[in-house]
Scaffold this active site. Structure first.
Site, PDB file in Angstrom:
ATOM      1  CG  ASN A 382      16.433  96.128  32.296  1.00 20.61           C
ATOM      2  OD1 ASN A 382      16.580  96.500  31.146  1.00 20.61           O
ATOM      3  ND2 ASN A 382      15.358  96.410  32.994  1.00 20.61           N
ATOM      4  CG  ASP A 383      20.200  99.276  33.018  1.00 21.82           C
ATOM      5  OD1 ASP A 383      19.136  99.512  32.409  1.00 21.82           O
ATOM      6  OD2 ASP A 383      20.415  99.614  34.189  1.00 21.82           O
ATOM      7  CB  VAL A 384      24.362  94.316  30.914  1.00 26.14           C
ATOM      8  CG1 VAL A 384      24.897  94.979  32.175  1.00 26.14           C
ATOM      9  CG2 VAL A 384      23.539  93.102  31.265  1.00 26.14           C
TER      10      VAL A 384
END
Lengths: 457, 94
Positions: A382-384
């Site tokens: 997700n964040d990456v």
């Protein structure tokens, strides 16, 4: 105490094998040999130690060696690859505890040393003790025994006060020789509490960096106690690990774009504050469409994240990859430096599933290829892949290097639900026009895609 | 050992550690962290010497604790590192 030459020589051989082993571990081709060499070094060093003249308590020593190594050996064999980071943490904590305990025995014996030696012994005891309790907390958090980040009111003040107190007590121990037993006990208690309190508020996402930091701490502690014992092998092994661990910690912190001081003193809050509102809607698709999109693509890049690991989907994903390759699709894996729970953790998980490492690419290697790729398949990451890290200065993750999956022609995201990632930040990628969401657990979803691929032939 | 000689050892060991890691590909960071974790398990040697010189029951207890922890660090560190590195293969089924 004078250690005879033949013992010293075998200790030297141990140190040599450690360095050769570490050197070997720096390339995937020789890595396996490297750890085996280092293992021989350890056996040689331990066996030689039995020949140090004048040692007592040999029976106790053998018992402790057997108990300690048996427990760790069995637990190390059983642990699953996804749980590897916390095992590294706990073994590391034990090393720190051992270094602190060596210092404790020496204080209790009241051995006479010069100022430099006593000072290093005390510093080693302090960082060893901090590493011990800190690593235990890290283990408890990653293992899920301790669920929530626990933050004291005025946490940073408490940290500073405890740190200062431990230093003052340490100086007192150095100044009084031989020191009062109560003072020594108090010094160790404060050092142990310090490790506990400092680590408690740190969130799971930052934990790998902290484990790496404690690894470096334990190394230094071992090196300092080695100086006290006149043992160059302990100094060399300890300081090499201390230095390499410090560098590794920096590399990890850099990959997350979080300076070490931020990780220790201002953890990501996780309530998603900051960042601009995102417009648009998330668009769903089903497994059949996903299978078709990839089957008729010429190039697919898979971005795996921790969500894939917890779902134990890596074997299914590899099976799917093999089917796509049979159909003539070029498939590559893109790994973010902090994918998984430690740098390189995702590589280990993919290797376990049988993915050859020449299909796995780093962020710098692969980022230029996204625009030419037909489908970017994001599994449990997700964040990456959140483009707000590139564009939105108010976002808490702004500046973190990301995989440019949003540049791909099409993006498919396999995700359990609509929630945010570890950082609690909304992901703008999910709302873009070329992105489709495939809601579900990674393993059954990959299974469905495989079924559809098989019917397509 | 003289202080100065020890200082040289500290310096050279620090550079060695730094140089070894500086060129390592990211895929090996986790095994390497685990491997260096194993290497500081050599603390078990120091713990054995400490226990070997322990006299009172307290010292024996702490020394025993030190050896057990050190041995666990070494044995556990070895097993997990070896398991991880055993998985790195160049080609499937090779």
């Amino acid at each position: 105490m004078d250690t005879p030459f033949y013992v010293q020589f075998f200790w030297f051989l141990g140190a040599l094998l450690f360095i050769l082993g570490l050197k070997g571990m720096s390339s995937p081709v020789t890595a396996r040999k490297g750890i085996v060499w280092a293992g021989y070094g350890m056996i040689i060093a331990v066996v030689a130690t039995f020949f140090v003249p004048g040692l007592q308590n040999i029976a106790l020593m053998v018992a402790a060696l057997l108990i300690g190594s048996a427990v760790a050996w069995i637990s190390g064999q059983k642990v699953q690859m996804t749980d590897m980071p916390q095992m590294v943490a706990i073994y590391n904590g034990m090393g720190g505890g051992a270094a602190a305990a060596i210092a404790a025995v020496e204080f209790s014996r009241g051995g006479h040393h010069d100022l430099a030696t006593t000072t290093l012994t005390v510093i080693g005891a302090l960082i060893g003790a901090v590493s011990f309790t800190g690593s235990c907390v890290a283990f408890a958090k990653l293992q899920g025994i301790m669920k929530k980040a626990f933050r004291l009111p005025a946490q940073n003040t408490v940290n500073v006060v405890l740190a200062l107190l431990s230093v003052v007590l340490g100086v007192a121990v150095i100044g009084m020789s031989p020191a009062d037993p109560m003072l020594i006990v108090l010094f160790f208690v404060v050092a142990l509490v310090l490790g506990l309190i400092v680590t408690l508020p740190i969130g799971g996402a930052d934990m790998p960096v902290v484990i790496s930091l404690f690894n470096a701490f334990t190394g230094l502690a071992v090196g300092f106690e080695g100086y006290m014992q006149n043992n160059p092998t302990l100094i060399i092994a300890g300081i090499v690990v201390g230095a390499s661990g410090t560098l590794l910690t920096q590399l990890m912190a850099k990959a997350m774009n979080r300076p070490l001081t931020n990780i220790l003193f201002s953890p990501i809050t996780g309530n998603g504050e900051g960042g601009q509102a995102i417009e648009g809607t998330m668009k769903e698709l089903n497994a059949l469409d996903a299978a078709a999109m990839m089957r008729y693509a010429s190039k697919v890049i898979i971005v795996p994240g921790y969500g894939m690991a917890v779902a134990h989907a890596q074997h299914k994903v590899w099976e799917m990859t093999a089917l796509l390759e049979e159909a003539g699709v070029e498939v590559k894996f893109a790994i973010h430096p902090v994918a998984g729970r430690m740098p390189g953790h995702m590589n280990v998980l993919l290797a376990e599933a049988g993915v050859p490492y020449d299909k796995i690419y780093d962020l710098e290697e692969i980022n230029g290829e996204f625009p030419q790729c037909d489908v970017a398949l994001i599994i449990g990451a997700n964040d990456v892949v959140n483009p707000t890290a590139r564009t939105d200065k108010s976002s808490p993750i702004y500046g973190m290097p990301i995989l440019d999956a949003d540049m791909a022609q099409n993006v498919i995201v396999i995700k359990r639900g609509k929630g945010t990632g570890y950082s609690g930040v909304e992901n703008a990628l999910f709302y873009t026009d070329n992105c489709r969401m495939l809601y579900g657990d990674a393993q059954p979803m990959a299974g469905e895609i495989i079924q559809h691929l098989k019917t397509m032939g | 050992m003289t202080e100065m000689l020890a200082l040289y050892i500290f310096m050279l060991a620090a550079f060695t550690g730094y140089e070894i890691i500086a060129k390592v590909p990211v895929i090996l960071h986790t095994p390497l962290m685990s491997g260096s974790n194993f290497i500081h398990g050599v603390v078990v040697v120091g713990a054995m010497v400490a226990l070997g010189h322990a006299e009172t029951v307290t010292e024996q207890a702490i020394g025993f604790f030190a050896v057990a922890l050190g041995a666990a660090n070494a044995a556990g560190g070895y097993v997990v590192t070896e398991r991880m590195l055993g998985m790195f293969k160049k080609k499937e089924g090779a």
